[in-house]
Each structure stands twice: as C-alpha cells, then as structure tokens.
Design an enzyme around this catalytic site. Structure first.
Site, short mmCIF file in Angstrom:
data_model
loop_
_atom_site.label_atom_id
_atom_site.label_comp_id
_atom_site.label_asym_id
_atom_site.label_seq_id
_atom_site.Cartn_x
_atom_site.Cartn_y
_atom_site.Cartn_z
N ASN A 58 30.86 31.22 38.77
CA ASN A 58 32.18 31.51 39.32
C ASN A 58 33.17 31.57 38.16
OD1 ASN A 58 34.69 31.53 40.56
ND2 ASN A 58 34.24 29.86 41.98
N VAL A 59 33.81 32.72 37.95
CA VAL A 59 34.71 32.86 36.81
C VAL A 59 35.96 32.02 36.94
CG1 VAL A 59 33.85 35.16 36.24
CG2 VAL A 59 35.82 34.93 37.77
N ASN A 85 33.81 41.99 34.19
CA ASN A 85 33.75 42.98 35.27
C ASN A 85 34.06 42.40 36.64
OD1 ASN A 85 32.75 45.62 36.58
ND2 ASN A 85 31.37 44.08 37.45
N TYR A 150 46.54 43.54 42.99
CA TYR A 150 45.49 44.16 42.18
C TYR A 150 46.09 44.86 40.96
CZ TYR A 150 41.19 46.82 41.26
OH TYR A 150 40.06 47.35 40.69
N ALA A 152 48.92 44.27 39.47
CA ALA A 152 49.45 43.28 38.52
C ALA A 152 48.34 42.70 37.66
CB ALA A 152 50.16 42.17 39.29
N LYS A 154 45.33 44.07 37.01
CA LYS A 154 44.70 45.09 36.17
C LYS A 154 45.63 45.54 35.05
CE LYS A 154 40.74 45.02 38.16
NZ LYS A 154 39.58 44.43 37.44
N ILE A 185 35.41 55.54 41.99
CA ILE A 185 33.99 55.41 41.67
C ILE A 185 33.21 55.10 42.94
CG2 ILE A 185 32.28 54.24 40.22
CD1 ILE A 185 34.45 55.75 38.65
#
Length: 244
Positions: A58-59, A85, A150, A152, A154, A185
C-alpha cells in the site's frame, strides 16, 4: 535495454502498470517488483516471468514501504528504476465532491508518490544513478471537468518531479526524474464506458483512436533505460496528439 536493473512498479496488478511490469521483464531487467494491494492478481506474472516478484504493498503505508525498500537494498544492493504508477479516481463536480473523495485521491496519487520516492531515492543516490518515472495525466497538464482532485494530484506530481530533477542532481548524481502524461488509454477503467463516450474520446484525439497500455509501457521503458540518460525533469505526453 534494462540489463542488471532492479525495478519497482507500483499499481502493477492491471492495466498500464501490469503492461510496464511485463515490458520490463521481457527487456532483460534483473528483477521487477510488481507492487499492488491486490497481490493475488499478480501471481501469474511470477509464473510467467522468473524475474518478476509480486509484492502486496500500500503506497500510503510508510512503514511497509520502508521495510520493503530495506529488504531490496539488502538483497540487491541497488535499486535502479521506480515507476510510480499506482493511482485512483473519485470523480465529482466541485460542489458535490466530498472531503473523503478529495483525501483518498490525494493520499494515493500524490502522497503515495512522495512516500515511494522518499524511500527509494537514498538508495539511488548511494549508487549515483537511477530513474524515477511518475504517471501524471493530460488532466494534470490541462484539467478536466469533475476531476478537481485527480487534476490537482496529477499536476502536483509534475511539480514534484521538476523539483526532484534539480534536487537529486545537485551534487552530480545521475538520478533522473520524469513524468509520463497519458491521454485516453484502453484499460480496465475504460472498458465498460458507453460507446458514445469512447467515440467522443477518439474523436478528440488527432490519431483517431485510444492508446493502448503498451504505448505507455514503451515510453516507460525508454525513460528507464540508459538511452534516456540525458533526460530529466520532463513530461512525456503519450496521448495521440490530444493536447498540442
């Protein structure tokens, strides 16, 4: 291309992350650690590629990250590539977005990148070399309706990356930091979208199609390799011309 390199890829269970893991494994990486909270979904990667290990991670868990990195340093003595990622979305218009939606996306997409990089970069600095690749998005460079959280995060990882490119090299270390900003994608996150939405996405893209995970993985392979040894602090847009 990745001879003798020890690589870490977060969010490695599916989609872009999984494709990056496989691409690194097939391009002669010494070892690729596919990290994800869904370790069960990566078991087949270990079976298929002898140089891949699935790691449940878990990051947002700094203690687990530090333990994992200490073990890698003990095992290999060096870490050469980190691909940040792992990412999540919780979309909503600003007047409807909850604090929980904001915090969850920020914790994973922004602080998670900080956590992983902070743990890995001392090992790279000791070895005087390394490549840190962080997944941003065209949403992080150009915004999107209903994705304040999202966008903010990225945009934030781009700013961190540019700072890191200067910070990590200030004493001459060859530690590079770059971002990839994918466009639309084909991933498990988009497979269930209505055709009219997919057609709209394709229509906005000059090349007239959605990208594939392999398109992103190819960019990550380049940035991870010594072929990109003079590239740092950059944002590589892989978006079919969506943002020009």
């Amino acid at each position: 291309m990745l001879n003798n390199k020890v690589c870490i890829v977060t969010g490695g269970a599916q989609g872009i992350g999984r494709c990056i893991v496989e691409t690194f494994a097939k391009n002669d990486a010494l070892h690729v650690y596919a990290c994800d909270m869904n370790a069960a979904a990566m078991v087949d990667l270990e079976t298929k590629y002898p140089n891949v290990s699935a790691v449940e991670l878990n990051v947002c868990d700094r203690d687990s990250i530090n333990y994992f990195i200490d073990k890698l340093k003990e095992t290999h003595g060096h870490i050469d590539v980190l691909v940040n990622n792992a990412g999540v979305t919780r979309d909503n218009l600003i007047d409807k977005m909850t604090e929980e939606e904001w915090d969850f996306v920020s914790d994973v997409n922004l602080k998670g990148v900080f956590n992983m990089t902070q743990a890995v970069v001392p090992v790279m600095m000791e070895g005087d070399a390394g490549s840190i690749i962080t997944m941003s998005s065209v949403v992080g460079t150009d915004g999107n309706i209903g994705q304040s959280n999202y966008a903010a995060t990225k945009g934030g990882v781009i700013a961190m990356t540019k700072g890191w490119a200067k910070e990590f090299s200030r004493k001459g270390a060859q530690v590079r930091a770059n971002c990839i900003a994918p466009g639309f994608i084909e991933t498990p996150m988009t497979v269930d979208l209505p055709d009219k939405v997919l057609d709209h996405m394709k229509g906005k893209t000059p090349l007239g199609r959605m990208g594939k995970p392999q398109d992103i993985a190819n960019g990550a392979l380049f940035l991870a390799s010594d072929n990109a040894s003079f590239i740092t602090g950059q944002v590589l847009k892989i978006d079919g011309g969506l943002v020009i």
